[in-house]
Scaffold this active site. Structure first.
Site, PDB file in Angstrom:
ATOM      1  N   TYR A  32       0.656  -1.135  -0.114  1.00  0.00           N
ATOM      2  CA  TYR A  32      -0.018  -0.036  -0.025  1.00  0.00           C
ATOM      3  C   TYR A  32       0.907   1.105  -0.163  1.00  0.00           C
ATOM      4  O   TYR A  32       2.104   1.075   0.131  1.00  0.00           O
ATOM      5  CB  TYR A  32      -1.002   0.018   1.191  1.00  0.00           C
ATOM      6  CG  TYR A  32      -0.261   0.334   2.597  1.00  0.00           C
ATOM      7  CD1 TYR A  32       0.529  -0.516   3.197  1.00  0.00           C
ATOM      8  CD2 TYR A  32      -0.531   1.669   3.101  1.00  0.00           C
ATOM      9  CE1 TYR A  32       0.981  -0.299   4.475  1.00  0.00           C
ATOM     10  CE2 TYR A  32       0.187   1.906   4.207  1.00  0.00           C
ATOM     11  CZ  TYR A  32       0.888   1.090   4.985  1.00  0.00           C
ATOM     12  OH  TYR A  32       1.614   1.700   6.152  1.00  0.00           O
ATOM     13  N   ARG A  51       8.205   3.602  -4.767  1.00  0.00           N
ATOM     14  CA  ARG A  51       8.296   2.554  -3.463  1.00  0.00           C
ATOM     15  C   ARG A  51       7.262   1.796  -3.577  1.00  0.00           C
ATOM     16  O   ARG A  51       7.510   0.634  -3.360  1.00  0.00           O
ATOM     17  CB  ARG A  51       7.951   3.704  -2.458  1.00  0.00           C
ATOM     18  CG  ARG A  51       8.255   2.652  -1.184  1.00  0.00           C
ATOM     19  CD  ARG A  51       8.331   3.459   0.288  1.00  0.00           C
ATOM     20  NE  ARG A  51       6.889   4.223   0.437  1.00  0.00           N
ATOM     21  CZ  ARG A  51       6.724   4.883   1.383  1.00  0.00           C
ATOM     22  NH1 ARG A  51       7.828   5.147   2.263  1.00  0.00           N
ATOM     23  NH2 ARG A  51       5.505   5.628   1.479  1.00  0.00           N
ATOM     24  N   ARG A 100      -7.880 -21.286   0.399  1.00  0.00           N
ATOM     25  CA  ARG A 100      -6.978 -20.351   1.172  1.00  0.00           C
ATOM     26  C   ARG A 100      -5.649 -21.393   1.006  1.00  0.00           C
ATOM     27  O   ARG A 100      -5.585 -22.477   1.628  1.00  0.00           O
ATOM     28  CB  ARG A 100      -7.436 -20.406   2.735  1.00  0.00           C
ATOM     29  CG  ARG A 100      -6.236 -19.610   3.323  1.00  0.00           C
ATOM     30  CD  ARG A 100      -6.731 -19.556   4.807  1.00  0.00           C
ATOM     31  NE  ARG A 100      -5.565 -18.917   5.692  1.00  0.00           N
ATOM     32  CZ  ARG A 100      -4.831 -19.519   6.120  1.00  0.00           C
ATOM     33  NH1 ARG A 100      -4.479 -20.975   6.003  1.00  0.00           N
ATOM     34  NH2 ARG A 100      -3.842 -18.995   6.936  1.00  0.00           N
ATOM     35  N   HIS A 102      -1.163 -21.067   0.737  1.00  0.00           N
ATOM     36  CA  HIS A 102       0.006 -19.940   1.041  1.00  0.00           C
ATOM     37  C   HIS A 102       0.733 -19.830  -0.341  1.00  0.00           C
ATOM     38  O   HIS A 102       0.965 -18.500  -0.629  1.00  0.00           O
ATOM     39  CB  HIS A 102       1.001 -20.405   2.118  1.00  0.00           C
ATOM     40  CG  HIS A 102       0.581 -20.394   3.496  1.00  0.00           C
ATOM     41  ND1 HIS A 102      -0.582 -21.138   3.977  1.00  0.00           N
ATOM     42  CD2 HIS A 102       0.920 -19.873   4.744  1.00  0.00           C
ATOM     43  CE1 HIS A 102      -0.960 -20.921   5.019  1.00  0.00           C
ATOM     44  NE2 HIS A 102       0.099 -20.018   5.584  1.00  0.00           N
ATOM     45  N   LYS A 149       6.591  -1.861   2.317  1.00  0.00           N
ATOM     46  CA  LYS A 149       5.339  -1.574   2.657  1.00  0.00           C
ATOM     47  C   LYS A 149       4.178  -2.156   2.537  1.00  0.00           C
ATOM     48  O   LYS A 149       3.263  -1.976   1.695  1.00  0.00           O
ATOM     49  CB  LYS A 149       5.081   0.142   1.984  1.00  0.00           C
ATOM     50  CG  LYS A 149       4.017   1.040   3.022  1.00  0.00           C
ATOM     51  CD  LYS A 149       4.265   2.319   2.380  1.00  0.00           C
ATOM     52  CE  LYS A 149       3.045   3.041   2.969  1.00  0.00           C
ATOM     53  NZ  LYS A 149       3.294   3.487   4.587  1.00  0.00           N
ATOM     54  N   GLU A 182      12.721   2.752  13.922  1.00  0.00           N
ATOM     55  CA  GLU A 182      11.895   3.862  13.527  1.00  0.00           C
ATOM     56  C   GLU A 182      10.967   3.996  14.536  1.00  0.00           C
ATOM     57  O   GLU A 182      11.138   3.588  15.616  1.00  0.00           O
ATOM     58  CB  GLU A 182      11.544   3.579  12.149  1.00  0.00           C
ATOM     59  CG  GLU A 182      10.669   2.224  12.011  1.00  0.00           C
ATOM     60  CD  GLU A 182      10.247   1.850  10.453  1.00  0.00           C
ATOM     61  OE1 GLU A 182       9.771   2.916   9.757  1.00  0.00           O
ATOM     62  OE2 GLU A 182       9.830   0.848  10.108  1.00  0.00           O
ATOM     63  N   LEU A 206      11.276   1.387   7.184  1.00  0.00           N
ATOM     64  CA  LEU A 206      10.711   1.775   5.968  1.00  0.00           C
ATOM     65  C   LEU A 206      11.413   2.960   5.262  1.00  0.00           C
ATOM     66  O   LEU A 206      11.646   3.947   5.941  1.00  0.00           O
ATOM     67  CB  LEU A 206       9.114   2.325   5.982  1.00  0.00           C
ATOM     68  CG  LEU A 206       8.335   2.579   4.658  1.00  0.00           C
ATOM     69  CD1 LEU A 206       7.987   1.194   4.341  1.00  0.00           C
ATOM     70  CD2 LEU A 206       7.074   3.357   5.044  1.00  0.00           C
TER      71      LEU A 206
HETATM   72  N1  PLP Z   1       7.740   4.087   8.898  1.00  0.00           N
HETATM   73  C1  PLP Z   1       6.577   3.359   8.904  1.00  0.00           C
HETATM   74  C2  PLP Z   1       6.545   2.031   9.548  1.00  0.00           C
HETATM   75  C3  PLP Z   1       5.596   3.927   8.175  1.00  0.00           C
HETATM   76  O1  PLP Z   1       4.179   3.144   8.273  1.00  0.00           O
HETATM   77  C4  PLP Z   1       5.485   4.976   7.750  1.00  0.00           C
HETATM   78  C5  PLP Z   1       4.484   5.865   7.085  1.00  0.00           C
HETATM   79  O2  PLP Z   1       3.215   5.293   6.986  1.00  0.00           O
HETATM   80  C6  PLP Z   1       6.706   5.887   7.618  1.00  0.00           C
HETATM   81  C7  PLP Z   1       7.738   5.244   8.215  1.00  0.00           C
HETATM   82  C8  PLP Z   1       6.874   7.280   7.077  1.00  0.00           C
HETATM   83  O3  PLP Z   1       6.867   7.124   5.591  1.00  0.00           O
HETATM   84  P1  PLP Z   1       6.287   8.218   4.559  1.00  0.00           P
HETATM   85  O4  PLP Z   1       7.333   9.425   4.895  1.00  0.00           O
HETATM   86  O5  PLP Z   1       6.564   7.632   3.136  1.00  0.00           O
HETATM   87  O6  PLP Z   1       4.929   8.496   5.007  1.00  0.00           O
END
Ligand code: PLP
Length: 285
Positions: A32, A51, A100, A102, A149, A182, A206
């Site tokens: 997403y 991304r 279902r 995997h 993501k 993060e 991320l």
């Molecule tokens: N890290 C995580 C786990 C996130 O879910 C997000 C945003 O949803 C970010 C960092 C920040 O990413 P962005 O700056 O692309 O919104």
């Protein structure tokens, strides 16, 4: 009533329906994005789509949408939903199987979904008007592919909830070596002696679009030094400033960590300089 997009059609969000056999629903098997848009102006669009395309490739899911197709979808969703301050949510799941199981199914059409939600006005670079954040800390217990993501966000949800139940706005996460990764839904930065420091990109976090734009903007300006390097837990507790960044928050000034003040407990001067530059240059991306 907001307008959504599902599998090639626009419809009221309440009419958007998927099968319970969709792999996004059963396995969280999808990718997403969230792209901010202010009055129809998309922020960081190309980087967000890139991304997403890398994420889709990373999970072996191919679709024939071009960047122009995504642009048309985002523009239409923003327009249909009033061109206000919007988060445009895009999701591609591997699609609806007949069972279902995997292993990736063959000849299944991916499910493509988009909708919008309201987001606050973009932050302005003003110390007295800045929204401030409190954070708690926790051991990062998510999977080893946090650079993807994925819609499988339960690890992030549980970490966010941990902080939420303590009255915090976010949870800062540390790996088994007590190094900052993060936050549950944001990237994290510290400031020490005027230097902006953030963990390097790897599988533990991320590659946030806001993070990457901010680093680029600061480096191009050149007045504030930026370091991408490992950040220890001690450095976080002793930081002069802590920031959390995301597309809808931009640069969030953290003024309390585990109930203690960050620095002098006020929004910092480096935040002000960084948010000023970010607000000036963000549409360059
Ligand atoms: N890290 C995580 C786990 C996130 O879910 C997000 C945003 O949803 C970010 C960092 C920040 O990413 P962005 O700056 O692309 O919104």
């Amino acid at each position: 009533m907001s307008t959504a997009f599902l599998n090639n059609a626009y419809m009221p969000i309440t009419e958007a329906k998927i099968s319970p056999l969709d792999r996004g629903f059963l396995f969280g098997d999808g990718i997403y994005e969230v792209i901010p848009a202010y009055n129809g102006r998309l922020l960081g669009f190309d980087a967000h789509i890139q991304r997403m395309q890398e994420g889709l490739k990373g999970i072996g899911l191919s679709i024939d949408w071009t960047t122009a197709d995504w642009k048309a979808l985002c523009t239409k969703l923003s327009f249909e939903n009033g061109n206000g301050n919007l988060g445009i949510y895009l999701q591609v799941s591997r699609g609806t199987d007949s069972k279902r199981y995997h292993a990736f199914p063959e000849a299944v059409t991916p499910t493509i979904f988009g909708f919008t939600f309201d987001i606050p006005q973009a932050p302005i670079a003003n110390k007295t008007k800045a929204k401030t954040y409190s954070v708690s800390t926790s051991k990062d217990l998510r999977w080893q592919r946090c650079h993807i993501k994925s819609t499988a966000l339960l690890g992030n949800v549980l970490h966010f909830q941990e902080g939420y139940e303590k009255g915090s706005d976010e949870t800062l996460l540390f790996n088994s070596k007590s190094e900052l990764t993060e936050a549950s839904a944001c990237n994290a930065f510290i400031v020490k002696n005027g230097i902006v420091i953030t963990p390097p990109l790897d599988n533990q976090l991320l590659p946030g679009i806001t993070r990457n734009m901010l680093i680029d903007i600061l480096r191009k300006d050149g007045t504030i030094e930026v370091q991408e390097r490992i950040v220890s837990m001690n450095e976080v507790y002793e930081a002069d400033e802590i920031w959390i960044t995301s597309s809808t928050k931009e640069i969030g000034a953290v003024t309390s960590i585990d109930g203690q003040s960050v620095g002098d407990g006020e929004v910092g001067n480096t935040w002000l300089a960084a948010q000023t530059l970010f607000s000036r240059h963000k549409y360059d991306y």
